[in-house]
Design a protein around this motif. Structure first.
Motif, PDB file in Angstrom:
ATOM      1  N   ASP A 187       0.863  -1.185   0.000  1.00 54.55           N
ATOM      2  CA  ASP A 187       0.000   0.000   0.000  1.00 54.55           C
ATOM      3  C   ASP A 187       0.899   1.235   0.000  1.00 54.55           C
ATOM      4  OD1 ASP A 187      -1.902   1.924   0.267  1.00 54.55           O
ATOM      5  OD2 ASP A 187      -2.894   1.044   2.004  1.00 54.55           O
ATOM      6  N   LEU A 188       0.957   1.922  -1.148  1.00 50.42           N
ATOM      7  CA  LEU A 188       1.783   3.120  -1.314  1.00 50.42           C
ATOM      8  C   LEU A 188       0.934   4.320  -1.710  1.00 50.42           C
ATOM      9  CD1 LEU A 188       4.777   1.521  -3.267  1.00 50.42           C
ATOM     10  CD2 LEU A 188       4.635   2.002  -0.820  1.00 50.42           C
ATOM     11  N   ARG A 189      -0.282   4.405  -1.218  1.00 54.42           N
ATOM     12  CA  ARG A 189      -1.145   5.531  -1.546  1.00 54.42           C
ATOM     13  C   ARG A 189      -0.557   6.816  -0.981  1.00 54.42           C
ATOM     14  NH1 ARG A 189      -6.703   2.994   0.576  1.00 54.42           N
ATOM     15  NH2 ARG A 189      -5.191   2.095   2.028  1.00 54.42           N
ATOM     16  N   GLY A 190      -0.427   7.803  -1.832  1.00 56.74           N
ATOM     17  CA  GLY A 190       0.170   9.067  -1.447  1.00 56.74           C
ATOM     18  C   GLY A 190       1.667   9.140  -1.643  1.00 56.74           C
ATOM     19  N   CYS A 191       2.296   8.032  -1.971  1.00 57.40           N
ATOM     20  CA  CYS A 191       3.755   8.025  -2.199  1.00 57.40           C
ATOM     21  C   CYS A 191       4.006   8.376  -3.664  1.00 57.40           C
ATOM     22  CB  CYS A 191       4.345   6.671  -1.844  1.00 57.40           C
ATOM     23  SG  CYS A 191       4.078   6.191  -0.125  1.00 57.40           S
ATOM     24  N   ALA A 192       4.019   9.671  -3.967  1.00 56.79           N
ATOM     25  CA  ALA A 192       4.105  10.131  -5.354  1.00 56.79           C
ATOM     26  C   ALA A 192       5.497   9.966  -5.929  1.00 56.79           C
ATOM     27  CB  ALA A 192       3.665  11.595  -5.448  1.00 56.79           C
ATOM     28  N   ARG A 193       6.506   9.753  -5.105  1.00 53.20           N
ATOM     29  CA  ARG A 193       7.864   9.627  -5.611  1.00 53.20           C
ATOM     30  C   ARG A 193       8.201   8.214  -6.065  1.00 53.20           C
ATOM     31  NH1 ARG A 193      11.547  13.451  -1.605  1.00 53.20           N
ATOM     32  NH2 ARG A 193      10.118  15.231  -1.559  1.00 53.20           N
ATOM     33  N   ILE A 194       7.331   7.281  -5.845  1.00 57.30           N
ATOM     34  CA  ILE A 194       7.553   5.905  -6.289  1.00 57.30           C
ATOM     35  C   ILE A 194       7.202   5.804  -7.768  1.00 57.30           C
ATOM     36  CG2 ILE A 194       6.878   3.506  -5.962  1.00 57.30           C
ATOM     37  CD1 ILE A 194       8.486   4.563  -3.679  1.00 57.30           C
ATOM     38  N   THR A 195       8.077   5.193  -8.556  1.00 55.60           N
ATOM     39  CA  THR A 195       7.865   5.021  -9.995  1.00 55.60           C
ATOM     40  C   THR A 195       7.660   3.547 -10.322  1.00 55.60           C
ATOM     41  OG1 THR A 195      10.235   4.799 -10.425  1.00 55.60           O
ATOM     42  CG2 THR A 195       9.306   7.034 -10.432  1.00 55.60           C
ATOM     43  N   PRO A 196       7.033   3.251 -11.473  1.00 60.18           N
ATOM     44  CA  PRO A 196       6.887   1.851 -11.864  1.00 60.18           C
ATOM     45  C   PRO A 196       8.212   1.124 -12.014  1.00 60.18           C
ATOM     46  CG  PRO A 196       5.403   3.234 -13.132  1.00 60.18           C
ATOM     47  CD  PRO A 196       6.287   4.160 -12.360  1.00 60.18           C
ATOM     48  N   ALA A 197       9.249   1.814 -12.416  1.00 60.92           N
ATOM     49  CA  ALA A 197      10.554   1.160 -12.551  1.00 60.92           C
ATOM     50  C   ALA A 197      11.073   0.698 -11.189  1.00 60.92           C
ATOM     51  CB  ALA A 197      11.544   2.108 -13.214  1.00 60.92           C
ATOM     52  N   GLY A 198      10.871   1.516 -10.135  1.00 56.82           N
ATOM     53  CA  GLY A 198      11.293   1.108  -8.809  1.00 56.82           C
ATOM     54  C   GLY A 198      10.508  -0.071  -8.289  1.00 56.82           C
ATOM     55  N   LEU A 199       9.238  -0.157  -8.619  1.00 53.89           N
ATOM     56  CA  LEU A 199       8.437  -1.298  -8.203  1.00 53.89           C
ATOM     57  C   LEU A 199       8.814  -2.556  -8.973  1.00 53.89           C
ATOM     58  CD1 LEU A 199       4.935   0.435  -7.952  1.00 53.89           C
ATOM     59  CD2 LEU A 199       6.384  -0.286  -6.064  1.00 53.89           C
ATOM     60  N   HIS A 200       9.186  -2.402 -10.210  1.00 49.63           N
ATOM     61  CA  HIS A 200       9.535  -3.560 -11.024  1.00 49.63           C
ATOM     62  C   HIS A 200      10.799  -4.254 -10.511  1.00 49.63           C
ATOM     63  CE1 HIS A 200      11.026  -5.753 -14.612  1.00 49.63           C
ATOM     64  NE2 HIS A 200       9.731  -5.955 -14.823  1.00 49.63           N
ATOM     65  N   ASP A 201      11.659  -3.538  -9.808  1.00 51.28           N
ATOM     66  CA  ASP A 201      12.899  -4.115  -9.305  1.00 51.28           C
ATOM     67  C   ASP A 201      12.735  -4.850  -7.981  1.00 51.28           C
ATOM     68  OD1 ASP A 201      14.181  -3.067 -11.507  1.00 51.28           O
ATOM     69  OD2 ASP A 201      14.798  -1.217 -10.476  1.00 51.28           O
ATOM     70  N   LEU A 202      11.566  -4.840  -7.396  1.00 53.92           N
ATOM     71  CA  LEU A 202      11.363  -5.530  -6.124  1.00 53.92           C
ATOM     72  C   LEU A 202      11.460  -7.042  -6.308  1.00 53.92           C
ATOM     73  CD1 LEU A 202       8.397  -3.466  -4.623  1.00 53.92           C
ATOM     74  CD2 LEU A 202      10.834  -3.239  -4.136  1.00 53.92           C
ATOM     75  N   PRO A 203      11.914  -7.779  -5.286  1.00 48.14           N
ATOM     76  CA  PRO A 203      12.100  -9.225  -5.443  1.00 48.14           C
ATOM     77  C   PRO A 203      10.818 -10.039  -5.370  1.00 48.14           C
ATOM     78  CG  PRO A 203      12.746  -8.547  -3.244  1.00 48.14           C
ATOM     79  CD  PRO A 203      12.427  -7.294  -3.989  1.00 48.14           C
ATOM     80  N   CYS A 204       9.725  -9.447  -4.900  1.00 47.33           N
ATOM     81  CA  CYS A 204       8.474 -10.214  -4.759  1.00 47.33           C
ATOM     82  C   CYS A 204       7.895 -10.516  -6.138  1.00 47.33           C
ATOM     83  CB  CYS A 204       7.475  -9.438  -3.914  1.00 47.33           C
ATOM     84  SG  CYS A 204       7.217  -7.736  -4.437  1.00 47.33           S
ATOM     85  N   GLN A 205       7.448 -11.759  -6.315  1.00 49.68           N
ATOM     86  CA  GLN A 205       6.929 -12.213  -7.603  1.00 49.68           C
ATOM     87  C   GLN A 205       5.438 -12.541  -7.576  1.00 49.68           C
ATOM     88  OE1 GLN A 205       8.716 -12.192 -10.376  1.00 49.68           O
ATOM     89  NE2 GLN A 205      10.600 -11.557  -9.305  1.00 49.68           N
TER      90      GLN A 205
END
Length: 541
Positions: free
Chosen positions: A391-409
């Motif tokens: 849940d990252l609601r309001g976290c405007a500095r997060i980009t899709p590229a940063g989420l894509h690098d997470l280890p969770c599959q």
């Protein structure tokens, strides 16, 4: 001689039935014998306005009594016979009618085990109070069932709403405390979850009773409670050896009391809820000192009065202080809700921490702009392959590229909505397809509200749910596209590809036809939206 003749004439003219040896029968006796003759197996019962013929032998006294009461009185004879005393006729004795005991009703015929199961269903839905207190007044069987301690495993205690003033609250709490002095020993022996709401002055006596009579307590919640002392919490930690969850949100509790409690019950603590204040730093310091190695849930949120002082959170130290040292991995939850916090700088050349290997839920939602970036998210989740909810609601500095690098599959819930702040920020126009291409096979809830992705980018992202290479349909059942640039063709395509879609939010989507910009709840409403989109689509040339 003349006098004798006159008496004979007067006797002949006197009204009344004549007796000729045997006593004459009245008309009523004739009808009684005609309707229910003796030996027929029927008897008569006369009420105020009706006459009933009932099967079975009837009471003899009633019929004989009616014959004697309605018979016309015979005039006394004149002459010497008048001085003779009438012979007393023996009255038939009444037949004794057996007394019938009152019917106890269906409540007493239900087995006690079944009644306890029924009460358990009601308690699970609405709680034991006030239902069990009222049911105990119905009858003895209901009182016996309502007194079972197994039904009192979850209790919420709160003074009445009318008694929450400054003067009347003390009196109301003392009255409720007097009731608890009887309830605790007789009902709360198997109490597991206790919630105290709006207690101002009598928290210490209540916790003392709990420590004496509730050895199985596992969860304690104090909401809007005052005067919570360290002695009460320490006494509770020593008496209740199964207590592993403590919720202190929106209560006035000194940090020293919480630290003392964690030092006593820390090795078994699994869940902790706190409201951020100036004293939260001391409590987090105790957590960083490994006093709660088995902690699974940590939630820190702001109260009604927002605290603008940012919380400096040492991420790596928190990962070392709560390493989940259990023989089996258990899910871990970290929530920093509506909180302005800053990660403590790790310094140059500092290696990443051990991470949260069993973390399954991370909530950093906020209604204001925060300092969560891709770098901070990587420090938190670089060792969390089992993440299920983000849940990252309001976290405007997060980009899709940063989420894509997470280890969770196998992420199941992803919330990236921006509520009331998208007009003041420069949002990303592309990259949403990176999210759906990675998690389209496991996503159940997706929230992109307020994001600035273009029409083409959203079309490519949602087209990932139309991938039919898998053997099963997509698991998506909730999709929030409020305020985005999604088109009618994209929406109809995702509805057709996700048959289990139960919630669809299309509010303020300016690329959609009028009348369809609303939230759809339920399968029928979502299917109706699809029909409207298909009929309003312009024909292709």
């Amino acid at each position: 001689m003349d006098a004798r003749r006159a008496r004979r004439r007067a006797w002949r003219r006197a009204p009344g039935p004549r007796m000729t040896g045997a006593r004459a029968r009245s008309a009523e006796d004739w009808w009684w014998d005609r309707l229910a003759p003796s030996g027929s197996g029927y008897h008569l019962l006369q009420a105020d306005s009706m006459l009933l013929v009932l099967p079975g032998p009837g009471p003899v006294r009633a019929r004989a009594h009616r014959r004697t009461t309605r018979r016309i009185q015979r005039p006394l004879p004149l002459g010497p016979a008048a001085t003779a005393k009438p012979r007393a006729r023996p009255r038939p004795e009444p037949t004794p009618v057996p007394e019938q005991e009152p019917d106890p009703g269906w409540g007493d015929r239900i087995p006690l085990e079944v009644l306890v199961q029924i009460f358990g269903l009601l308690v699970a839905a609405d709680g034991p109070l006030p239902f069990l207190s009222r049911a105990a007044r119905v009858c003895r069987r209901w009182h016996q069932a309502a007194s079972q301690p197994a039904l009192w495993h979850t209790v919420t205690l709160s003074p009445p709403l009318a008694a929450r003033g400054v003067k009347s609250s003390v009196k109301a709490e003392k009255k409720l405390l007097a009731s608890l002095e009887w309830l605790m020993p007789s009902r709360f022996s198997q109490l597991q979850r206790l919630t105290l709401i709006h207690w101002k002055s009598q928290v210490h006596p209540v916790l003392k009773l709990v420590s004496e009579f509730c050895p199985r307590l596992t969860f304690l919640k104090l909401s809007d409670c005052h005067s919570v002392t360290a002695d009460a919490l320490i006494m509770l930690a020593k008496a209740c050896h199964q207590l592993h969850s403590l919720d202190l949100q929106h209560s006035m509790v000194e940090s020293t009391a919480v630290v003392s409690f964690l030092e006593e019950a820390g090795p078994r603590m699994r869940k902790l809820w706190l409201t951020y204040s100036s004293q939260t730093t001391a409590i987090l310091g105790a957590l960083l000192g490994s006093c709660c190695p088995k902690l699974q849930v940590l939630e820190v949120s702001t109260g009604i009065n927002r605290n603008n002082t940012p919380l400096l959170l040492p991420v790596e130290a928190l990962q070392k202080g709560c390493p989940q040292l259990q023989p089996e991995p258990c899910p871990q939850v970290l929530r920093l809700l509506n909180l302005m916090w800053l990660p403590k700088p790790s310094g140059r050349g500092t290696a990443l921490g051990p991470g949260f290997p069993t973390l399954e839920e991370l909530c950093l939602a906020s209604s204001t702009c925060n300092f969560v970036s891709n770098e901070v998210l990587g420090r938190l989740l670089h060792g969390s392959p089992n993440l299920r909810l983000l849940d990252l609601r309001g976290c405007a500095r997060i980009t899709p590229a940063g989420l894509h690098d997470l280890p969770c599959q196998e992420l199941e819930q992803l919330h990236l909505g921006l509520y009331g702040m998208s007009d003041r920020l420069t949002l990303a126009k592309e990259g949403s397809s990176l999210l759906t291409q990675k998690w389209h096979h496991t996503l159940r809830e997706l929230d992109l509200s307020g994001q600035g992705f273009s029409e083409k980018d959203l079309e490519q992202a949602l087209a990932a749910f139309s991938d039919t290479r898998g053997s099963s349909h997509p698991a998506l059942y909730s999709l929030n596209l409020r305020g985005t640039q999604v088109t009618a063709n994209t929406v109809s395509s995702v509805i057709s590809s996700c048959p289990g879609l139960l919630y669809l939010n299309l509010e303020s989507c300016r690329c959609l036809p009028r009348g369809l910009k609303r939230a759809y709840r339920g399968l029928e409403e979502v299917r109706w939206c699809l029909e409207q989109l298909l009929t309003s689509r312009p024909p292709s040339s």
